[in-house]
Motif scaffolding. Structure first.
Motif, PDB file in Angstrom:
ATOM      1  N   ALA A  41      -7.004  -2.779  -4.522  1.00 15.20           N
ATOM      2  CA  ALA A  41      -6.213  -1.568  -4.325  1.00 15.20           C
ATOM      3  C   ALA A  41      -5.439  -1.233  -5.588  1.00 15.20           C
ATOM      4  O   ALA A  41      -4.912  -2.114  -6.263  1.00 15.20           O
ATOM      5  CB  ALA A  41      -5.255  -1.742  -3.154  1.00 15.20           C
ATOM      6  N   ALA A  42      -5.365   0.061  -5.908  1.00 11.60           N
ATOM      7  CA  ALA A  42      -4.625   0.562  -7.066  1.00 11.60           C
ATOM      8  C   ALA A  42      -4.609   2.085  -6.975  1.00 11.60           C
ATOM      9  O   ALA A  42      -5.268   2.680  -6.116  1.00 11.60           O
ATOM     10  CB  ALA A  42      -5.281   0.111  -8.376  1.00 11.60           C
ATOM     11  N   ASP A  43      -3.874   2.706  -7.875  1.00 12.42           N
ATOM     12  CA  ASP A  43      -3.911   4.166  -7.975  1.00 12.42           C
ATOM     13  C   ASP A  43      -5.071   4.530  -8.891  1.00 12.42           C
ATOM     14  O   ASP A  43      -4.906   4.754 -10.087  1.00 12.42           O
ATOM     15  CB  ASP A  43      -2.574   4.686  -8.529  1.00 12.42           C
ATOM     16  CG  ASP A  43      -2.556   6.195  -8.685  1.00 12.42           C
ATOM     17  OD1 ASP A  43      -3.506   6.864  -8.205  1.00 12.42           O
ATOM     18  OD2 ASP A  43      -1.604   6.713  -9.292  1.00 12.42           O
ATOM     19  N   PHE A  44      -6.272   4.618  -8.312  1.00 17.07           N
ATOM     20  CA  PHE A  44      -7.484   4.767  -9.109  1.00 17.07           C
ATOM     21  C   PHE A  44      -7.684   6.178  -9.664  1.00 17.07           C
ATOM     22  O   PHE A  44      -8.470   6.356 -10.599  1.00 17.07           O
ATOM     23  CB  PHE A  44      -8.712   4.381  -8.282  1.00 17.07           C
ATOM     24  CG  PHE A  44      -8.808   2.917  -7.970  1.00 17.07           C
ATOM     25  CD1 PHE A  44      -9.059   1.990  -8.961  1.00 17.07           C
ATOM     26  CD2 PHE A  44      -8.653   2.457  -6.669  1.00 17.07           C
ATOM     27  CE1 PHE A  44      -9.147   0.633  -8.678  1.00 17.07           C
ATOM     28  CE2 PHE A  44      -8.737   1.108  -6.361  1.00 17.07           C
ATOM     29  CZ  PHE A  44      -8.989   0.193  -7.374  1.00 17.07           C
TER      30      PHE A  44
ATOM     31  N   THR B 166      -1.801   5.045  -3.719  1.00 15.72           N
ATOM     32  CA  THR B 166      -2.695   3.890  -3.805  1.00 15.72           C
ATOM     33  C   THR B 166      -3.966   4.144  -3.007  1.00 15.72           C
ATOM     34  O   THR B 166      -3.915   4.597  -1.863  1.00 15.72           O
ATOM     35  CB  THR B 166      -1.997   2.631  -3.273  1.00 15.72           C
ATOM     36  OG1 THR B 166      -0.848   2.363  -4.086  1.00 15.72           O
ATOM     37  CG2 THR B 166      -2.929   1.423  -3.300  1.00 15.72           C
ATOM     38  N   GLU B 167      -5.098   3.813  -3.607  1.00 16.55           N
ATOM     39  CA  GLU B 167      -6.379   3.840  -2.907  1.00 16.55           C
ATOM     40  C   GLU B 167      -6.898   2.409  -2.754  1.00 16.55           C
ATOM     41  O   GLU B 167      -6.568   1.535  -3.549  1.00 16.55           O
ATOM     42  CB  GLU B 167      -7.422   4.676  -3.658  1.00 16.55           C
ATOM     43  CG  GLU B 167      -7.164   6.163  -3.672  1.00 16.55           C
ATOM     44  CD  GLU B 167      -6.164   6.572  -4.731  1.00 16.55           C
ATOM     45  OE1 GLU B 167      -5.345   7.486  -4.441  1.00 16.55           O
ATOM     46  OE2 GLU B 167      -6.188   5.976  -5.831  1.00 16.55           O
ATOM     47  N   ILE B 168      -7.718   2.193  -1.743  1.00 16.41           N
ATOM     48  CA  ILE B 168      -8.357   0.903  -1.489  1.00 16.41           C
ATOM     49  C   ILE B 168      -9.846   1.063  -1.750  1.00 16.41           C
ATOM     50  O   ILE B 168     -10.494   1.940  -1.158  1.00 16.41           O
ATOM     51  CB  ILE B 168      -8.140   0.439  -0.044  1.00 16.41           C
ATOM     52  CG1 ILE B 168      -6.649   0.475   0.319  1.00 16.41           C
ATOM     53  CG2 ILE B 168      -8.712  -0.962   0.160  1.00 16.41           C
ATOM     54  CD1 ILE B 168      -6.404   0.438   1.823  1.00 16.41           C
TER      55      ILE B 168
ATOM     56  N   LEU C   9       0.796  -1.219   0.000  1.00 11.30           N
ATOM     57  CA  LEU C   9       0.000   0.000   0.000  1.00 11.30           C
ATOM     58  C   LEU C   9       0.832   1.275   0.000  1.00 11.30           C
ATOM     59  O   LEU C   9       0.369   2.317  -0.474  1.00 11.30           O
ATOM     60  CB  LEU C   9      -0.937   0.013   1.219  1.00 11.30           C
ATOM     61  CG  LEU C   9      -2.063  -1.020   1.209  1.00 11.30           C
ATOM     62  CD1 LEU C   9      -2.811  -0.984   2.535  1.00 11.30           C
ATOM     63  CD2 LEU C   9      -3.031  -0.746   0.056  1.00 11.30           C
ATOM     64  N   ASN C  10       2.040   1.218   0.546  1.00 14.68           N
ATOM     65  CA  ASN C  10       2.844   2.436   0.647  1.00 14.68           C
ATOM     66  C   ASN C  10       4.114   2.395  -0.202  1.00 14.68           C
ATOM     67  O   ASN C  10       5.024   3.207  -0.001  1.00 14.68           O
ATOM     68  CB  ASN C  10       3.203   2.722   2.109  1.00 14.68           C
ATOM     69  CG  ASN C  10       3.899   1.545   2.771  1.00 14.68           C
ATOM     70  OD1 ASN C  10       4.160   0.527   2.119  1.00 14.68           O
ATOM     71  ND2 ASN C  10       4.202   1.671   4.048  1.00 14.68           N
ATOM     72  N   SER C  11       4.178   1.455  -1.139  1.00 13.97           N
ATOM     73  CA  SER C  11       5.282   1.365  -2.115  1.00 13.97           C
ATOM     74  C   SER C  11       6.651   1.257  -1.457  1.00 13.97           C
ATOM     75  O   SER C  11       7.638   1.809  -1.954  1.00 13.97           O
ATOM     76  CB  SER C  11       5.249   2.586  -3.052  1.00 13.97           C
ATOM     77  OG  SER C  11       4.016   2.679  -3.731  1.00 13.97           O
ATOM     78  N   ASP C  12       6.709   0.507  -0.330  1.00 16.65           N
ATOM     79  CA  ASP C  12       8.000   0.309   0.334  1.00 16.65           C
ATOM     80  C   ASP C  12       8.615  -1.048   0.025  1.00 16.65           C
ATOM     81  O   ASP C  12       9.630  -1.430   0.609  1.00 16.65           O
ATOM     82  CB  ASP C  12       7.868   0.493   1.847  1.00 16.65           C
ATOM     83  CG  ASP C  12       7.014  -0.592   2.502  1.00 16.65           C
ATOM     84  OD1 ASP C  12       6.386  -1.390   1.767  1.00 16.65           O
ATOM     85  OD2 ASP C  12       6.960  -0.631   3.743  1.00 16.65           O
ATOM     86  N   GLY C  13       7.990  -1.796  -0.886  1.00 22.51           N
ATOM     87  CA  GLY C  13       8.518  -3.097  -1.270  1.00 22.51           C
ATOM     88  C   GLY C  13       8.057  -4.247  -0.406  1.00 22.51           C
ATOM     89  O   GLY C  13       8.457  -5.393  -0.641  1.00 22.51           O
TER      90      GLY C  13
END
Length: 302
Positions: free
Chosen positions: A169-172, A178-180, A117-121
């Motif tokens: 979840a994606a960058d809608f 990212t949103e859920i 969710l926070n693109s930290d891998g």
């Protein structure tokens, strides 16, 4: 058979799947054989929910599942009154970590979702937590200090026996975050809501009325799908309307809700909505089945 009966039968055939009005996207609709339903219950764990499914990942969490069957919340939205009191996960190094809820709530779900969710891998876990007195809430669970912990949670619906079903979840909206997406109360006036994870909270950023992605009492959670229907590089959402007789494809691109179009049916959508690439055009298609036994493929563009 008289002439009026023949005409009526012809009209029913023609109305079996009708493209709805679209905002910039047209859809082709084809009746197909029922799409195969994937078996995702592979390698059941000894402590998992009887009707649960294992979610598999490739980052820090390689598998996650709901555990600790309990009957303390007798709602039955997923077909029985057995819910989960806990959550377990297998880490990349093979260790098993777990989380056990107190007696005031359960996990009212069958399959957790692994998402970075926070693109930290590293992946977090999305799951539905239901409180005995205030109903369902979306929760984010993560690995902290070698254990599972609830990192953020949306407000509960506010009444017992009120539930929600995640979409994914994606960058809608295309802003790089990212949103859920969930559908709140999918059986009674469902609301499509998008949350964003901020610190220890899930903050609502969008909502639209008139949707559903679950049949009351069904174990199938997948009546929605994520795809790029209009090829703008921003993920869109395909899901039924509140009656489940209309498939709708919607977008939140540029922070504005739009209905991209859809398909009308005389019978409700009841199956998982699956995505695939159309073999002819390469465009993303969705496949699903109706309560009348027919199955349909919907592809953007004619």
């Amino acid at each position: 058979m008289n002439r009026s009966a023949i005409l009526w039968g012809f009209l029913l055939f023609k109305l079996a799947a009708v493209p709805a009005m679209a905002d910039g996207v047209q859809f082709s609709v084809t009746e197909v054989s029922p799409p195969p339903q994937p078996n995702t219950v592979a390698e059941p764990r000894s402590d998992m929910l009887p009707d649960g499914e294992v979610a598999y990942g490739e980052r820090n969490i390689t598998a996650a599942w709901l555990s600790g069957p309990t009957g303390r919340y007798r709602h039955g939205v997923l077909g029985d009154a057995v819910e989960a009191s806990g959550l377990s996960a297998q880490l990349a190094d093979g260790r098993i970590v777990s989380l056990e809820l107190g007696t005031t709530s359960v996990f009212e779900d069958r399959l957790v979702r692994l998402v970075d969710l926070n693109s930290d891998g590293t992946d977090e876990i999305l799951v539905v937590r239901s409180y005995l007195d205030t109903g369902a809430a979306l929760a984010v669970v993560g690995v902290r200090n070698d254990r599972l912990a609830i990192l953020a949670e949306a407000p509960a619906i506010g009444l017992p026996h009120r539930w929600l079903n995640p979409v994914g979840a994606a960058d809608f909206d295309g802003d790089g975050r990212t949103e859920i997406a969930i559908v709140r109360t999918p059986h009674i006036g469902g609301i499509l809501i998008l949350y964003r994870w901020e610190d220890d909270r899930l903050v609502e950023v969008y909502r639209e009325n008139g949707f559903s992605n679950h049949v009351m009492g069904s174990r199938e959670l997948g009546l929605s799908a994520i795809l790029d229907a209009n090829a703008d590089g921003i993920p869109d959402i395909a899901l039924p309307d509140a009656s489940r007789r209309n498939l709708r494809v919607v977008t939140f691109a540029q922070t504005r809700f739009r209905n991209l179009g859809g398909v009308r049916h005389p019978s409700p959508i009841v199956s998982k909505i699956q995505t695939s690439a159309d073999p002819t055009s390469g465009k993303p298609a969705v496949l699903y089945s109706l309560a009348d036994g027919t199955s349909w493929k919907v592809t953007p563009g004619r």
